[in-house]
Design a protein around this motif. Sequence first.
Motif, short mmCIF file in Angstrom:
data_model
loop_
_atom_site.label_atom_id
_atom_site.label_comp_id
_atom_site.label_asym_id
_atom_site.label_seq_id
_atom_site.Cartn_x
_atom_site.Cartn_y
_atom_site.Cartn_z
N GLN A 121 -7.56 12.04 -19.61
CA GLN A 121 -8.88 12.16 -18.64
C GLN A 121 -10.08 11.63 -19.14
OE1 GLN A 121 -9.49 16.44 -17.30
NE2 GLN A 121 -11.81 16.07 -17.91
N ASP A 122 -10.56 11.75 -20.42
CA ASP A 122 -11.57 10.96 -20.88
C ASP A 122 -11.63 9.62 -20.83
OD1 ASP A 122 -12.73 13.74 -21.30
OD2 ASP A 122 -12.25 13.34 -23.46
N LEU A 123 -10.42 8.98 -21.26
CA LEU A 123 -10.08 7.60 -21.39
C LEU A 123 -10.29 6.87 -19.92
CD1 LEU A 123 -7.82 7.26 -24.28
CD2 LEU A 123 -10.10 6.69 -24.28
N LEU A 124 -9.37 7.71 -19.13
CA LEU A 124 -9.46 6.91 -17.69
C LEU A 124 -10.94 7.03 -16.90
CD1 LEU A 124 -6.20 8.66 -16.32
CD2 LEU A 124 -6.56 6.19 -17.13
N LEU A 125 -11.71 8.02 -17.19
CA LEU A 125 -13.00 8.03 -16.55
C LEU A 125 -13.79 7.09 -17.38
CD1 LEU A 125 -13.82 11.88 -16.32
CD2 LEU A 125 -13.05 10.25 -14.48
N ALA A 126 -13.67 6.87 -18.54
CA ALA A 126 -14.40 5.79 -19.23
C ALA A 126 -13.84 4.34 -18.68
CB ALA A 126 -13.97 5.66 -20.87
N PHE A 127 -12.40 4.12 -18.51
CA PHE A 127 -12.04 3.02 -17.84
C PHE A 127 -12.65 2.36 -16.50
CE2 PHE A 127 -8.08 3.65 -20.39
CZ PHE A 127 -8.69 3.12 -21.58
N VAL A 128 -13.00 3.73 -15.60
CA VAL A 128 -13.48 3.46 -14.30
C VAL A 128 -15.11 3.26 -14.55
CG1 VAL A 128 -14.28 4.76 -12.14
CG2 VAL A 128 -12.03 5.04 -13.23
N ASP A 129 -15.72 3.74 -15.42
CA ASP A 129 -17.06 3.36 -15.94
C ASP A 129 -17.45 1.88 -16.26
OD1 ASP A 129 -17.88 5.85 -15.27
OD2 ASP A 129 -17.99 6.51 -17.51
N CYS A 130 -16.20 1.44 -16.91
CA CYS A 130 -16.21 -0.15 -17.16
C CYS A 130 -16.00 -0.95 -15.91
CB CYS A 130 -14.96 -0.37 -18.02
SG CYS A 130 -15.03 0.45 -19.76
N VAL A 131 -15.20 -0.38 -14.88
CA VAL A 131 -15.03 -1.28 -13.61
C VAL A 131 -16.51 -1.29 -12.84
CG1 VAL A 131 -14.08 -1.38 -11.20
CG2 VAL A 131 -12.50 -0.77 -13.55
N GLU A 132 -16.87 -0.25 -12.93
CA GLU A 132 -18.30 0.05 -11.84
C GLU A 132 -19.40 -0.82 -12.59
OE1 GLU A 132 -18.67 4.07 -11.34
OE2 GLU A 132 -17.24 4.15 -9.75
N ARG A 133 -19.37 -0.63 -14.01
CA ARG A 133 -20.59 -1.25 -14.96
C ARG A 133 -20.49 -2.78 -14.69
NH1 ARG A 133 -19.91 1.50 -19.04
NH2 ARG A 133 -18.32 -0.06 -20.22
N ASN A 134 -19.28 -3.32 -14.47
CA ASN A 134 -19.26 -4.87 -14.17
C ASN A 134 -19.65 -5.29 -12.85
OD1 ASN A 134 -18.45 -6.24 -17.06
ND2 ASN A 134 -17.33 -4.30 -16.94
N GLY A 135 -20.02 -4.17 -12.02
CA GLY A 135 -20.04 -4.75 -10.64
C GLY A 135 -18.91 -4.72 -9.75
N ALA A 136 -17.61 -4.08 -10.20
CA ALA A 136 -16.45 -4.31 -9.50
C ALA A 136 -16.10 -2.94 -8.76
CB ALA A 136 -15.39 -4.77 -10.26
N LYS A 137 -15.21 -2.86 -7.91
CA LYS A 137 -14.69 -1.53 -7.36
C LYS A 137 -13.13 -1.33 -7.41
CE LYS A 137 -18.49 -0.95 -4.33
NZ LYS A 137 -18.80 -0.66 -2.84
N LEU A 138 -12.68 -0.28 -7.64
CA LEU A 138 -11.12 -0.02 -7.50
C LEU A 138 -10.68 -0.43 -6.19
CD1 LEU A 138 -10.79 3.54 -9.38
CD2 LEU A 138 -10.64 1.09 -10.37
#
Length: 299
Positions: free
Chosen positions: A186-203
């Motif tokens: 859970q912690d790692l998946l949330l961190a990966f989503v933050d990586c996507v949003e931090r670079n201006g992208a979306k899922l």
Amino acid sequence: DDDGEFLQLCIARVAPSVHLGCQLHRAGTARKIGQFYIMLLDCMCCTFSCLQMPFEVGEEILFRPNGQVVEGIVVDVGWYRTLIRSFEREMYVIPNAVFSKNTVLNVTRKNREWRLYEMLCVRVQDVHKVNAIIQDIRRIVRNDSRIINKLHRRVFLDKISLDDVKIYISFYCEASNRDAFMAIKQDLLLAFVDCVERNGAKLAQPRTVLEMDQETMLQTRLGLGLLPGPGGSGVGFTGSRNNGSNIPITVQVVDSVDVTATAVPVGGNGSSSSSSNGSGGGSKSSSTKSSSNSSSGGG
């Protein structure tokens, strides 16, 4: 002579019954032999299981007898059967002979090594930002102490399609049990989503596109009772219709061949056909809502 004929008649009447009784006796004997063989096989399998110890009481196992997935905690190991309680709290009574014919996975004996395998899907329009996302994810995987370094750690761009861009993520975490692993995951998946949003992208979001010609499009328009679009053209239109399940279906024609269909929830006032009124602001707001929902890629 009369006595001889009477004796022959009695023998003729009784002989079939005796023959049938012998057949039934042999069938019963064969059935008993088969049952005894099954019991003996279960006992032998139990003996071999006790010697090899593939699982013990309290361990989590998984196997697939006859294509059915059986997964749960071992409750008891008897001479003839093994009791397994599933995670739905159901009790499986498994004959011991089944374990000699199937591969058993002992989940408890993983030696604290749990694999995290995920496909992170990003929108196609953000494909040029994927490299920065991968670098951030690799930095997290490299610096997290809960991730095992001696085993593989893979973060790569795996596939590009018309719907999304897939990032392959695979590594191993050290955890004492499944609950601890799920917390780390859970912690790692949330961190990966933050990586996507931090670079201006979306899922990426799932989307369904229906392709049809103009004739089929017109037939669908008449069948659903859809109205012409704001421009009044016969090619593009937006409308809605209640399909009987209290969830109206909004259909928007993108061009002459592409149709995007989106399920739109019913509003608070229960009205689902405001776009068909054709009067003032009600029709305009419904058309705007339908267009925004359809263009967002919902399916």
